[in-house]
Enzyme design. Structure first.
Site, PDB file in Angstrom:
ATOM      1  N   ASP A 179       0.861  -1.171   0.000  1.00  0.00           N
ATOM      2  CA  ASP A 179       0.000   0.000   0.000  1.00  0.00           C
ATOM      3  C   ASP A 179       0.907   1.232   0.000  1.00  0.00           C
ATOM      4  OD1 ASP A 179      -2.271   1.673   0.328  1.00  0.00           O
ATOM      5  OD2 ASP A 179      -1.986   1.667   2.492  1.00  0.00           O
ATOM      6  N   ASP A 181       0.030   5.187   1.237  1.00  0.00           N
ATOM      7  CA  ASP A 181      -0.102   6.007   2.439  1.00  0.00           C
ATOM      8  C   ASP A 181      -0.107   5.151   3.694  1.00  0.00           C
ATOM      9  OD1 ASP A 181      -1.201   9.104   1.732  1.00  0.00           O
ATOM     10  OD2 ASP A 181      -1.368   7.620   0.141  1.00  0.00           O
ATOM     11  N   THR A 215      -1.895   1.068  -4.918  1.00  0.00           N
ATOM     12  CA  THR A 215      -2.374   2.228  -4.179  1.00  0.00           C
ATOM     13  C   THR A 215      -3.767   2.647  -4.630  1.00  0.00           C
ATOM     14  OG1 THR A 215      -1.943   4.594  -3.788  1.00  0.00           O
ATOM     15  CG2 THR A 215      -1.120   3.670  -5.836  1.00  0.00           C
TER      16      THR A 215
END
Length: 442
Positions: A179, A181, A215
């Site tokens: 991922d 963030d 993402t």
């Protein structure tokens, strides 16, 4: 007379009523009225293990007086507690093995673990929980704590360690997906050149492993991803350790599962868009543009209704394969408002006709809510296919959002083994642990 009652009433009030001499015999289950609404923020397997560990904690780790802090009895209690914890993890490990065997043989009924934890999913490798506990206990001194019981985070990290052990003891590891963030960089930040994760990612590429950054950011231009990942892309470009084949081991999957970019040494943005026909899964070819538009229309209408109902200071953003809301002028939106929004939108789309035939992901990004076409299980599977058909037992997805709703890493559990981290620093620690496991600490 016997009644089964579900009461959201003060415990003291109910017990006082039950203490009256002529009160009927009543079986009462006291619940917090909000508990039923919090299941989307709990992992039932971790909570169940946490409950198992509570018993030896109470029996063997009772607080002692200050003057006993350095007594020999404290060490003896810690050793005894360590043994009891290890036995519990060994028993859970055996239940998981039985669960895997049950699924592999397609045995009728549910496994014992499935009866105990109805929401438990699939495991693609065995999880050596006892050995993982012993390792984490040596790092976190869980058995020596007398006032703080084994926590959710303790168990989460033990499961991560067990997954790494399971991978290297059985199948090996060819693909790692991340991922963005809160996993590679702080929420809303970028991957700058001083980020400690960069040399570790380069080391993975140098080993011949493939990396996919999966993402939610749904950009259609390489320049946007370059802004977010500049530190990593520049480091790969300038590295003397990597061969051209190593560099080709990096891809970026945007919008959960909608836009694929590969590393390109000749591009000014170090990335090149990969046409969909080169990586789409067979099932994804059946996704019709008309259905996509209809699903996003329904989601947008629900988002606007939530914004009105909750008086949210937000703007609506419609993209090619997504729609969402984000705060205006940095105004504050509470976590509860975001959670309400994502759950309402998810429920609304799920109940629609198009929502039953087209996969989607409604998630709380921390400071926004978006609905994407597809989800990270499709994104991870597409990365596996792009790199020649890597098996899910040889894939590890690392992310921070694994709760059952409003968390876009959760669906990755359908496509690969997973590790649940809580910060970019934990990602660095996990990659160091991966290298440690690979050298054979077990």
């Amino acid at each position: 007379m016997e009644f089964q009652m579900l009461l959201g009433l003060p415990r003291g009030w109910v017990l006082a009523c039950l203490s009256r001499r002529k009160a009927p015999k009543i079986v009462v289950q006291l619940i917090n009225p909000t508990d039923a609404l919090k299941s989307h923020r709990r992992d039932q397997l971790i909570e169940w293990i946490k409950g198992l560990l509570a018993v030896p904690f109470v029996l063997h780790s009772q607080p002692t007086a200050v003057y006993q802090e350095h007594s020999e009895s404290l060490t003896a209690v810690a050793n005894d507690t360590h043994q009891r914890y290890a036995e519990i993890f060994r028993d859970v490990e055996n239940l998981m093995r039985d669960h895997i065997q049950h699924q592999a043989t397609k045995a009728p009924g549910k496994s014992k673990l499935n009866h105990l934890v109805p929401t438990v999913g699939s495991f693609f490798t065995p999880l050596p929980l006892e050995d993982a506990f012993k390792y984490q206990d040596s790092q976190r001194f869980i058995s020596r704590r007398r006032f703080v019981a084994p926590s959710f985070n303790d168990i989460r990290l033990i499961l991560n360690s067990a997954q790494l052990l399971g991978l290297f003891r059985t199948s090996g590891l060819d693909l790692i997906t991340f991922d963005g963030d809160v996993t590679l960089y702080d929420d809303g930040a970028c991957l700058t050149d001083d980020n400690p994760v960069i040399p570790r990612l380069i080391h993975l590429l140098q080993q011949g492993r493939k990396i996919g950054i999966v993402t939610a950011a749904g950009y259609t231009e390489a320049s946007k991803y370059y802004e977010r990942l500049k530190g990593l892309l520049d480091a790969i470009h300038s590295s003397d350790l990597l061969t051209p084949a190593d560099r080709d081991g990096l891809v970026v999957m945007g919008g959960e599962s909608n836009f694929l970019f590969r590393y390109d040494h000749t591009s000014p943005h170090k990335l090149t868009y990969v046409p969909r026909e080169q990586w789409l899964l067979d099932e994804m070819h059946a996704w019709q543009d008309s259905d996509i538009t209809q699903l996003l229309d329904i989601a947008e209408s629900s988002l606007r209704a939530c914004a009105t109902n909750l008086n949210l200071p937000v703007a609506v953003l419609r993209k090619d394969r997504a729609v969402g809301v984000y705060p205006l002028d940095r105004k504050k939106v509470t976590r509860e408002q975001w959670e309400e929004t994502v759950l309402v939108v998810q429920n609304t789309v799920e109940r629609s006709v198009v929502g039953t035939k087209l996969p989607f992901c409604a998630f709380n990004g921390g400071n926004d809510v978006f609905v994407d076409i597809g989800d990270k299980s499709w994104g991870v599977r597409a990365c596996q296919q792009y790199f020649g058909g890597i098996d899910r037992t040889r894939t590890l997805h690392i992310g921070d959002q694994f709760l059952s709703a409003g968390a876009n890493d959760f669906k990755a559990r359908l496509a690969s083994t997973t590790a649940w981290i809580a910060s970019p620093a934990e990602t660095v620690q996990l990659l160091d642990e991966l290298a440690f496991v690979e050298k054979g600490f077990d």
